[in-house]
Every structure is written in C-alpha cells, then in structure tokens.
Scaffold this active site. Structure first.
Site, PDB file in Angstrom:
ATOM      1  N   ASP A   1      -2.368   0.196   8.275  1.00  0.00           N
ATOM      2  CA  ASP A   1      -1.169   1.003   7.995  1.00  0.00           C
ATOM      3  C   ASP A   1       0.016   0.667   8.914  1.00  0.00           C
ATOM      4  OD1 ASP A   1      -2.589   2.358   5.991  1.00  0.00           O
ATOM      5  OD2 ASP A   1      -3.330   3.863   7.385  1.00  0.00           O
TER       6      ASP A   1
ATOM      7  N   SER B   1       4.812   6.734   2.408  1.00  0.00           N
ATOM      8  CA  SER B   1       5.403   5.435   2.745  1.00  0.00           C
ATOM      9  C   SER B   1       4.770   4.353   1.891  1.00  0.00           C
ATOM     10  CB  SER B   1       5.103   5.066   4.212  1.00  0.00           C
ATOM     11  OG  SER B   1       5.412   6.119   5.099  1.00  0.00           O
TER      12      SER B   1
ATOM     13  N   ASN C   1       0.849  -1.194   0.000  1.00  0.00           N
ATOM     14  CA  ASN C   1       0.000   0.000   0.000  1.00  0.00           C
ATOM     15  C   ASN C   1       0.884   1.243   0.000  1.00  0.00           C
ATOM     16  OD1 ASN C   1      -2.360   1.642   0.373  1.00  0.00           O
ATOM     17  ND2 ASN C   1      -1.882   1.780   2.557  1.00  0.00           N
TER      18      ASN C   1
ATOM     19  N   HIS D   1       0.866   5.141   1.409  1.00  0.00           N
ATOM     20  CA  HIS D   1       0.158   5.933   2.414  1.00  0.00           C
ATOM     21  C   HIS D   1       0.792   7.322   2.490  1.00  0.00           C
ATOM     22  CE1 HIS D   1      -2.322   6.575   5.955  1.00  0.00           C
ATOM     23  NE2 HIS D   1      -1.266   7.121   6.534  1.00  0.00           N
TER      24      HIS D   1
END
Ligand code: GAR
Length: 190
Positions: free
Chosen positions: A148, A139, A110, A112
């Site tokens: 996260d 990130s 992912n 972020h």
C-alpha cells in the site's frame, strides 16, 4: 502510462478475493464509451469469492489461482496468453511478489479503503474510528513491492460522523470507491 491505450481499450484483468462490488462497478464502467479499458479476465485466489458470479453474468473469463511463489510463472503465462496489459486489484487480499510486480511494472493499481499513507494493511475503518479521525476515505495507487505504498493516483475524502462505526464507515467509503476507481483509471490511461 498515458497514451498506453491509443484508440483500443487496454486489456485488463481484475483480481478479487471477496464480494466484488468494485469488480462489478469496473465491468459496468468498462462497457461505457468513455472507458479506456476492457475487462477480459477475473482472477481470484479463492473459489469462495462471491464476486466470481460476475464472470457468468457478464460472460468474462475467470480463473482461480493459488498465489504461491511456485505458481507465479503459471499465472504470468496465463495473463500473457490472454494478452493482459493492465491489472486492477479490487479487494484482492494477497500480497503479490516482487517478481510478479516487476513483470507488470507500472501496470498494476489497487484501491485501498483509507487516505493513504494513513492506515496501510487491514482494518482501516476500525483504526480511523479508534483514532477519532474526522475524515477517512479511499485511495487508488500504483502497486509496488511495498504494501500500500506506491504512488497515489487519486483519493476521495469521507467525513466520519460521531455515529459511525466500522461497518457504516466501510459502506460510505465503498460508495465513493465506485466513483474513484474509474476516475483514477481515466486519469492514467487516456
Ligand atoms: C473495498 O473496500 C476495497 O477498498 C478493500 O476491500 C473492499 C472490497 O470490496 N480493499 C482492501 O482492503 C485491500 N487491502 P469489494 O469486494 O466489494 O470490491
């Protein structure tokens, strides 16, 4: 995850919920010679996602799913049928279930918009400005069942100026995201 690719590009699905600038950027990257992934599927939880237009533009299959628990197996089957081995979340605003993540263990990443572990969740830019931080950033991290919180692969720092508001900071960071995401992919899939 290293050596996952061998010589063939790893078949990847990108999950989106919105504008899809990271999706577009990843598609462009995937077409480059140095890319270790190919993007074979665009998945969204909503038909309103603007980024779905890149499906037509780049002739990539798209599918909209209702990400509810009882639907999960259908999504997993669909990914399997399309031989997807890797998932990139790019502005995807749904939380994936434990079971889903287990099925792609270590193969979902992912991006972020903060310097994790700072500011998990939403409104990251507002939080960074409110706290008078000197830096924020973005990130790329592995997705685990904790929001996260998976291992960070790469980060980029962005200086917050006194003139910045959430919108200007988001714009600055998004630009850096477009460099960071491909770099993080190359770091873990060589
Ligand atoms: C990006 O800034 C991404 O980091 C963020 O949403 C934006 C999507 O932009 N993701 C999250 O906040 C995930 N929690 P895009 O649709 O133009 O790629």
């Amino acid at each position: 995850m290293k050596k996952l690719s061998g010589r063939k590009k790893v078949k990847t699905a990108v999950f989106i919920s919105g504008t899809g600038s990271n999706l577009k950027n990843l598609i462009k990257f995937s077409k480059s010679k140095k890319s270790t992934i190919s993007i074979n599927l665009i998945i969204s939880n909503t038909s309103n996602a603007k980024g779905l237009k890149y499906s037509n533009q780049y002739k990539i299959k798209k599918k909209i799913f209702n990400f509810k628990k009882n639907n999960e197996q259908i999504i997993l089957n669909f990914l399997k049928k399309n031989k997807i081995n890797f998932i990139c979340l790019a502005g995807f605003m749904k939380i994936l279930s434990k079971k889903f993540i287990k099925n792609f263990k270590g193969k979902i990443i992912n991006i972020h918009p903060s310097l994790l572990p700072k500011y998990k969740g939403l409104n990251t830019h507002e939080k960074a400005i409110k706290n008078k931080d000197k830096f924020s950033g973005c990130s790329v991290h592995y997705v685990t069942s904790k929001l996260d919180s998976g291992r960070i692969i790469m980060q980029t720092k962005v200086r917050i100026s006194s003139k910045d508001n959430a919108t200007s900071l988001a714009k600055k960071i998004l630009k850096k995201e477009h460099k960071l995401y491909p770099a993080a992919i190359l770091k873990i899939i060589d």
